[in-house]
Design an enzyme around this catalytic site. Sequence first.
Site, PDB file in Angstrom:
ATOM      1  CE  LYS A  88     -19.023  13.311  58.934  1.00 44.28           C
ATOM      2  NZ  LYS A  88     -17.987  14.004  59.724  1.00 44.28           N
ATOM      3  CD  GLN A 132     -16.381  13.154  63.023  1.00 45.93           C
ATOM      4  OE1 GLN A 132     -16.556  12.794  61.875  1.00 45.93           O
ATOM      5  NE2 GLN A 132     -17.061  14.163  63.555  1.00 45.93           N
ATOM      6  CG  ASP A 155     -14.255  17.640  56.783  1.00 44.81           C
ATOM      7  OD1 ASP A 155     -15.436  17.553  56.392  1.00 44.81           O
ATOM      8  OD2 ASP A 155     -13.768  16.908  57.672  1.00 44.81           O
TER       9      ASP A 155
END
Length: 321
Positions: A88, A132, A155
């Site tokens: 990422k 994460q 997200d």
Amino acid sequence: MLVRPTVRAFRTSRCRPAFAPPHNSNEFSRIPTPMTAQLIDGKQIAEQCRQQVRQQADAMLQQTGITPHLAAILCGDDPASQVYVRNKEKACATAGFRSTLHRLPADVTQPQLLQLIAALNSNPDVHGILVQLPLPRHLDTVAILDAVTPLKDVDAFHPENVGLMLQGRPRFVPCTPSGVMRLLSATGIPTAGRHAVVIGRSDIVGKPMAALLLQKGADATVTVCHSRTPDIAVLCRQADIVVAAVGIPRFVRGDWLKPDAVVIDVGINRLGDKLVGDVDFDAAVDRVAAITPVPGGVGPMTIAMLLENTLTAARLQINHP
Ligand code: NAP
């Protein structure tokens, strides 16, 4: 890039937005019923999306002097999570974004993590926040994800963003299902009136996937299967589109699939030194109309959609159209 010489990559010359209707309703019929499937090239489609994001970020920088900035939080040293976060970060760099990685020890406490999130929430220099997953077991994942301000929730896990998406007015769309929708639209595979079978009902993939396929504009008829669903094979055999997000290697067998089915394999499973999907690719590829490979299908799209969400987050926060 091709998995076998007879498999043809399904490429596009451009990347249309999610929910874009196919140019003509007969596009699906252009997909032949071949002996070998068209390979949906997620790597190439993701690259197009990333280039578009790069151009838009460059334009934003010129007009406003601001670069989108993603802050990632990594707790502990899970090797897979480290790889995901590194990928990422690399993707941010190639898109011209800033990224900052906040590494915390595996024994970080809930208040310490919440304090970091609060600091990032109120930092106007940070546009997107990514926690994460999975988090170490002693942490309350739901409470942590809920603490990310919805405007920086790239997200799209926050209940506010989930609600907006369900109502068909998304602020951010969860990256993996959004990537699947983009793969379908970019390859001209229509969803309207098609029967889509989604296998898996996780909050991250299965549920939002079903919601997006069901949304007005996508207009699929959706069946969602999970671990308590009997006769998944029978349901799959009725599917025009199968989305597999189970987490079990090669769960979907070739003889579960109709010859004109489109198969989207979200699964990423490590088998020895190989990555395999949730679909038995070798058995499916000779039967269906189109299929995503693993790797090189949905995975690259997930990161491309994260970049898009981060750009959107930056725009929202600086009020840039
Ligand atoms: P998850 O949270 O473990 O959910 C798995 C789902 O599959 C659950 O809904 C579960 O049902 C269902 N399931 C499990 N066993 C089943 C069975 N025997 N029959 C039918 N359904 C069954 O996994 P996830 O986060 O959604 O991820 C799914 C897969 O996608 C994994 O391989 C993951 O690595 C991959 N993934 C890929 C990407 C990408 O970027 N390509 C992103 C995210 C995830 P219950 O709800 O009843 O337990």
